[in-house]
Design a protein around this motif. Structure first.
Motif, PDB file in Angstrom:
ATOM      1  N   VAL A   3       0.863  -1.205   0.037  1.00 42.35           N
ATOM      2  CA  VAL A   3      -0.127   0.068  -0.059  1.00 42.35           C
ATOM      3  C   VAL A   3       0.951   0.984   0.099  1.00 42.35           C
ATOM      4  O   VAL A   3       1.635   1.363   0.873  1.00 42.35           O
ATOM      5  CB  VAL A   3      -1.013   0.012   1.368  1.00 42.35           C
ATOM      6  CG1 VAL A   3      -1.873   1.220   1.284  1.00 42.35           C
ATOM      7  CG2 VAL A   3      -1.875  -1.187   1.333  1.00 42.35           C
ATOM      8  N   GLN A   4       0.693   1.989  -1.077  1.00 45.83           N
ATOM      9  CA  GLN A   4       1.652   3.141  -1.108  1.00 45.83           C
ATOM     10  C   GLN A   4       0.699   4.281  -1.922  1.00 45.83           C
ATOM     11  O   GLN A   4       0.003   4.120  -2.579  1.00 45.83           O
ATOM     12  CB  GLN A   4       2.895   2.854  -1.981  1.00 45.83           C
ATOM     13  CG  GLN A   4       2.815   2.355  -3.508  1.00 45.83           C
ATOM     14  CD  GLN A   4       4.106   1.901  -3.983  1.00 45.83           C
ATOM     15  OE1 GLN A   4       4.988   1.776  -3.285  1.00 45.83           O
ATOM     16  NE2 GLN A   4       4.140   2.335  -5.397  1.00 45.83           N
ATOM     17  N   VAL A  23     -15.676   3.737   1.238  1.00 44.87           N
ATOM     18  CA  VAL A  23     -14.426   4.247   1.194  1.00 44.87           C
ATOM     19  C   VAL A  23     -13.448   3.440   2.015  1.00 44.87           C
ATOM     20  O   VAL A  23     -13.868   3.402   3.353  1.00 44.87           O
ATOM     21  CB  VAL A  23     -14.139   5.977   1.362  1.00 44.87           C
ATOM     22  CG1 VAL A  23     -12.821   6.259   1.917  1.00 44.87           C
ATOM     23  CG2 VAL A  23     -15.021   6.706   0.536  1.00 44.87           C
ATOM     24  N   ILE A  24     -12.232   3.045   1.739  1.00 47.24           N
ATOM     25  CA  ILE A  24     -11.455   2.222   2.537  1.00 47.24           C
ATOM     26  C   ILE A  24     -10.510   3.164   3.311  1.00 47.24           C
ATOM     27  O   ILE A  24      -9.794   3.790   2.729  1.00 47.24           O
ATOM     28  CB  ILE A  24     -10.764   1.136   1.849  1.00 47.24           C
ATOM     29  CG1 ILE A  24     -11.663   0.394   0.995  1.00 47.24           C
ATOM     30  CG2 ILE A  24      -9.893   0.256   2.982  1.00 47.24           C
ATOM     31  CD1 ILE A  24     -12.414  -0.368   1.725  1.00 47.24           C
ATOM     32  N   TYR A  35      -5.401   7.223   6.399  1.00 47.40           N
ATOM     33  CA  TYR A  35      -5.342   7.488   4.708  1.00 47.40           C
ATOM     34  C   TYR A  35      -6.326   6.544   4.143  1.00 47.40           C
ATOM     35  O   TYR A  35      -6.962   5.998   4.827  1.00 47.40           O
ATOM     36  CB  TYR A  35      -3.893   6.758   4.019  1.00 47.40           C
ATOM     37  CG  TYR A  35      -3.581   5.415   4.394  1.00 47.40           C
ATOM     38  CD1 TYR A  35      -4.068   4.313   3.885  1.00 47.40           C
ATOM     39  CD2 TYR A  35      -3.087   5.043   5.852  1.00 47.40           C
ATOM     40  CE1 TYR A  35      -3.758   2.793   4.155  1.00 47.40           C
ATOM     41  CE2 TYR A  35      -2.639   3.713   6.187  1.00 47.40           C
ATOM     42  CZ  TYR A  35      -3.266   2.561   5.208  1.00 47.40           C
ATOM     43  OH  TYR A  35      -3.019   1.301   5.627  1.00 47.40           O
ATOM     44  N   THR A  36      -6.663   6.818   2.962  1.00 47.84           N
ATOM     45  CA  THR A  36      -7.458   6.058   2.156  1.00 47.84           C
ATOM     46  C   THR A  36      -7.020   5.173   1.185  1.00 47.84           C
ATOM     47  O   THR A  36      -5.876   5.701   0.835  1.00 47.84           O
ATOM     48  CB  THR A  36      -8.475   6.866   1.475  1.00 47.84           C
ATOM     49  OG1 THR A  36      -8.188   7.795   0.621  1.00 47.84           O
ATOM     50  CG2 THR A  36      -9.485   7.806   2.462  1.00 47.84           C
ATOM     51  N   VAL A  37      -7.755   4.271   0.711  1.00 43.28           N
ATOM     52  CA  VAL A  37      -7.076   3.211  -0.382  1.00 43.28           C
ATOM     53  C   VAL A  37      -8.105   3.107  -1.629  1.00 43.28           C
ATOM     54  O   VAL A  37      -9.185   2.851  -1.206  1.00 43.28           O
ATOM     55  CB  VAL A  37      -6.753   1.935   0.253  1.00 43.28           C
ATOM     56  CG1 VAL A  37      -6.355   1.003  -0.786  1.00 43.28           C
ATOM     57  CG2 VAL A  37      -5.754   1.873   1.378  1.00 43.28           C
ATOM     58  N   GLY A  42      -5.184   0.314  -5.727  1.00 45.48           N
ATOM     59  CA  GLY A  42      -4.326  -0.118  -4.606  1.00 45.48           C
ATOM     60  C   GLY A  42      -3.348   1.306  -4.028  1.00 45.48           C
ATOM     61  O   GLY A  42      -2.745   1.080  -2.848  1.00 45.48           O
ATOM     62  N   LEU A  43      -3.747   2.297  -4.676  1.00 47.63           N
ATOM     63  CA  LEU A  43      -2.939   3.602  -4.316  1.00 47.63           C
ATOM     64  C   LEU A  43      -3.912   4.142  -2.896  1.00 47.63           C
ATOM     65  O   LEU A  43      -4.566   4.111  -2.820  1.00 47.63           O
ATOM     66  CB  LEU A  43      -2.996   4.290  -5.403  1.00 47.63           C
ATOM     67  CG  LEU A  43      -2.048   4.111  -6.305  1.00 47.63           C
ATOM     68  CD1 LEU A  43      -1.851   5.225  -7.481  1.00 47.63           C
ATOM     69  CD2 LEU A  43      -0.461   3.904  -6.137  1.00 47.63           C
ATOM     70  N   ALA A  44      -2.679   4.704  -2.046  1.00 53.83           N
ATOM     71  CA  ALA A  44      -3.246   5.382  -0.911  1.00 53.83           C
ATOM     72  C   ALA A  44      -3.088   6.728  -0.892  1.00 53.83           C
ATOM     73  O   ALA A  44      -2.221   7.308  -1.622  1.00 53.83           O
ATOM     74  CB  ALA A  44      -2.571   4.841   0.211  1.00 53.83           C
ATOM     75  N   THR A  45      -4.074   7.339  -0.286  1.00 57.59           N
ATOM     76  CA  THR A  45      -4.137   8.896  -0.145  1.00 57.59           C
ATOM     77  C   THR A  45      -4.104   9.130   1.330  1.00 57.59           C
ATOM     78  O   THR A  45      -5.140   8.770   2.098  1.00 57.59           O
ATOM     79  CB  THR A  45      -5.029   9.676  -0.971  1.00 57.59           C
ATOM     80  OG1 THR A  45      -5.148   9.127  -2.229  1.00 57.59           O
ATOM     81  CG2 THR A  45      -5.217  11.037  -0.890  1.00 57.59           C
TER      82      THR A  45
END
Length: 195
Positions: A3-4, A23-24, A35-37, A42-45
């Motif tokens: 997760v990045q 929303v994950i 963070y959200t994924v 698979g990108l995290a914010t």
């Protein structure tokens, strides 16, 4: 998989993930961030641009109240129930020293119909009821939980029972599942293993 963020920041120490309205959300212990994924990429914010204060250095166990839009967590080191603002990642303590005496609270579950927040303490093997407004702790009924790493509380789809897992290996193998059924008195009790 890793997760990045799109820029390559790796969330390498996630403490929990939770689905809030599709929303994950995740919490990372090392980076001290919410963070959200994106489940498709698979990108995290990151929600909070900088890490939480070192006061909150071990934030774990996300649980969500959908009606009040309250996101709960615990700080394992500080023994403190927390609320996290989903839009900013800001943390607020709920009460003061609310989990003192419970050394290993790592899992939360929120039951909206009764406005009840449950926690599992791996050290005392107890299911706890937490007041979501004050953080006051009330041990739930029963004689404690199974003796091996009790984690992952979750409500049944019909909202009438909470299940927890004990004996989860480092590889995620579930050895025992316990089902704790809500009684008429709004307390919980242990029932025999169901798996």
């Amino acid at each position: 998989s890793v997760v990045q963020t799109a820029s390559g920041t790796i969330f390498g120490w996630p403490s929990d993930w939770i689905d809030v309205g599709g929303v994950i959300y995740g919490s990372d212990v090392a980076l001290r961030q919410l963070y959200t994924v994106n489940p498709n990429t698979g990108l995290a914010t990151p929600v909070n641009a900088t890490g939480w204060s070192t006061t909150w250095s071990n934030v774990m166990s996300l649980a969500h109240d959908p009606v009040g839009d309250r996101l709960f967590a615990v700080d394992l080191f500080r023994k403190q129930l927390l609320r996290i603002t989903r839009t900013t990642g800001a943390i607020t303590a709920v009460g003061s020293g609310t989990l003192a005496g419970y050394q290993q609270v790592k899992s939360l579950a929120y039951h909206q119909p009764s406005d009840t927040l449950y926690a599992l303490d791996n050290f005392t093997k107890r299911l706890l009821i937490l007041n979501p407004t004050t953080g006051a702790v009330l041990p739930a009924g029963g004689s404690g939980l199974p003796s091996n790493n009790v984690t992952h509380p979750a409500w049944s789809p019909d909202g009438t029972a909470i299940a927890c897992v004990s004996g989860v290996s480092d590889w995620g193998v579930d050895y025992h599942v316990r089902r704790v059924v809500q009684s008429q008195s709004n307390r919980a009790c242990n029932v025999p293993s169901v798996g």
